[in-house]
Write an enzyme that holds these catalytic residues in place. Sequence first.
Site, short mmCIF file in Angstrom:
data_model
loop_
_atom_site.label_atom_id
_atom_site.label_comp_id
_atom_site.label_asym_id
_atom_site.label_seq_id
_atom_site.Cartn_x
_atom_site.Cartn_y
_atom_site.Cartn_z
N GLU A 168 10.79 30.76 18.61
CA GLU A 168 11.48 29.85 17.70
C GLU A 168 10.58 28.76 17.11
OE1 GLU A 168 14.95 28.33 19.74
OE2 GLU A 168 15.93 30.26 19.67
N GLU A 355 17.32 36.67 22.54
CA GLU A 355 18.23 35.72 23.20
C GLU A 355 19.59 35.80 22.54
OE1 GLU A 355 17.02 31.56 23.39
OE2 GLU A 355 14.96 32.13 23.87
C1 FCB Z 1 17.08 28.57 22.39
C2 FCB Z 1 15.86 28.43 23.27
C3 FCB Z 1 16.12 28.63 24.73
C4 FCB Z 1 17.45 28.06 25.17
C5 FCB Z 1 18.56 28.50 24.23
C6 FCB Z 1 19.93 27.99 24.60
O1 FCB Z 1 16.90 27.83 21.23
O2 FCB Z 1 14.86 29.34 22.88
O3 FCB Z 1 15.04 28.09 25.45
O4 FCB Z 1 17.37 26.70 25.31
O5 FCB Z 1 18.27 28.09 22.92
#
Ligand code: FCB
Length: 450
Positions: A168, A355
């Site tokens: 990110e 994620e």
């Molecule tokens: C993302 C991050 C991760 C976590 C999630 C909830 O932005 O990559 O580390 O904090 O959010």
Amino acid sequence: MSEKLLKFPDKFLWGTATASYQIEGAWDEDGKGESIWDNFSHTPGKIYGEDTGDVACDHYHRYGEDVKNMKRLGLKAYRFSISWPRVIPEGKGKINKSGLDFYDRLVDELLKADIEPFVTLYHWDLPQALQERGGWKNRDTVGYFADYTALIAHKLKDRVYHWITHNEPWVTSFAGHAFGIHAPGIMDFSTALQVSHHLLLSHGRAVEVLKDLGNERTKIGITLNLHPAYPASQKKEDINAAKRYDGYLNRWFLSPVFKGAYPSDIWEYYQDKTPQILPGDMSVISRKLDFLGVNYYSRHIVKADPKEKILKLSFSKPEEAEYTDMEWEIYPQGIYDILKRVQNEYSPPAIYITENGAAFRDKVDKEGKVKDGQRISYLKEHFSFAHKAIEEGIKLKGYFVWSLMDNFEWAHGYSKRFGLIYIDYSTQKRILKESAHWYRKTIENNGIGG
Ligand code: FCB
């Protein structure tokens, strides 16, 4: 959703994800250097409840138990990040052997459990010593990142085949350098844009280093946080605002990586804030990748807002929608929309959801159980839309739930629980939530419902 069994493709990689600072603890043990997150969380007023990652889930000492739990879940893959200052305490120069040995042991443990390691090289914990030389604003950091990548790559190349350069970069750039809510706590939009360029350049340099390993099995990608942006109305100014937001958040990273150029509309919009780019940078940034990692949590509904300083927009939050404990709208269709869009416009050779998950106010009940039905519904609905995307030809190869276990949620400290596994921070006891049992069954069936 119907109860028809939705089968995923054979060899679909079901996994979970974590990040070093959020779980490891042992912040100054065995020669580890200070990171910008150690420094930031030790600064009063920065983190909810003055929490720090000093101990976190104590994963540095308990990784054996954690891998056992992964095995119980039947995980096929595990995404984790390396703490740069654990292996190179000052960010450049001297190597910390004990730090490298930790990741060596972790990878061996994973392989023994038949779990494929996905290594993220940078999940936000820059060595503080490099911050003191200007951090990501300083172009030299790009070269130090390439050296660090080479060190890790050579150490793990015989056992790790999936590499993610950055997690990110939008968050590193803007939360860290424009809004100041993340380390290093800087608040300057132009700095954030310069940082974003250096992050992208360091991504490209790391890709070159990893390609130089010459191993055909090596697969390289980057993880972007992508949010579909929808206009709040069909008014021209709202449509333009949504396009601007998409340019700032999504296309600013997708376009350099896959097309070798910053998107011209937002570049022009930024005027004198644009970053300095040197000849050759864009071709380094756009080296061919093997996959794109997508982190998806929610969508944004955007409206024009002349009062807002830089992007001149704000967000609408539908009242009828459901929200997680982060106050993020639950919008499962967004995962489908973003997957289709990315495939159509950028055609990465493969995609992983690196994620997806949700925070809820989990409690341990009298029987010692954590009944997190909301998380099960959240995951089930998102998996269904991912399945629909696959059926329509999207090359989605795996899915990593955020997160394996509750952990340090950055500025929110320990107040937000994202885990499939509950952590009792006073005892470090791990309790598998109902969602963990549900995920185990999903993996076993390679599908949901039925
Ligand atoms: C993302 C991050 C991760 C976590 C999630 C909830 O932005 O990559 O580390 O904090 O959010």
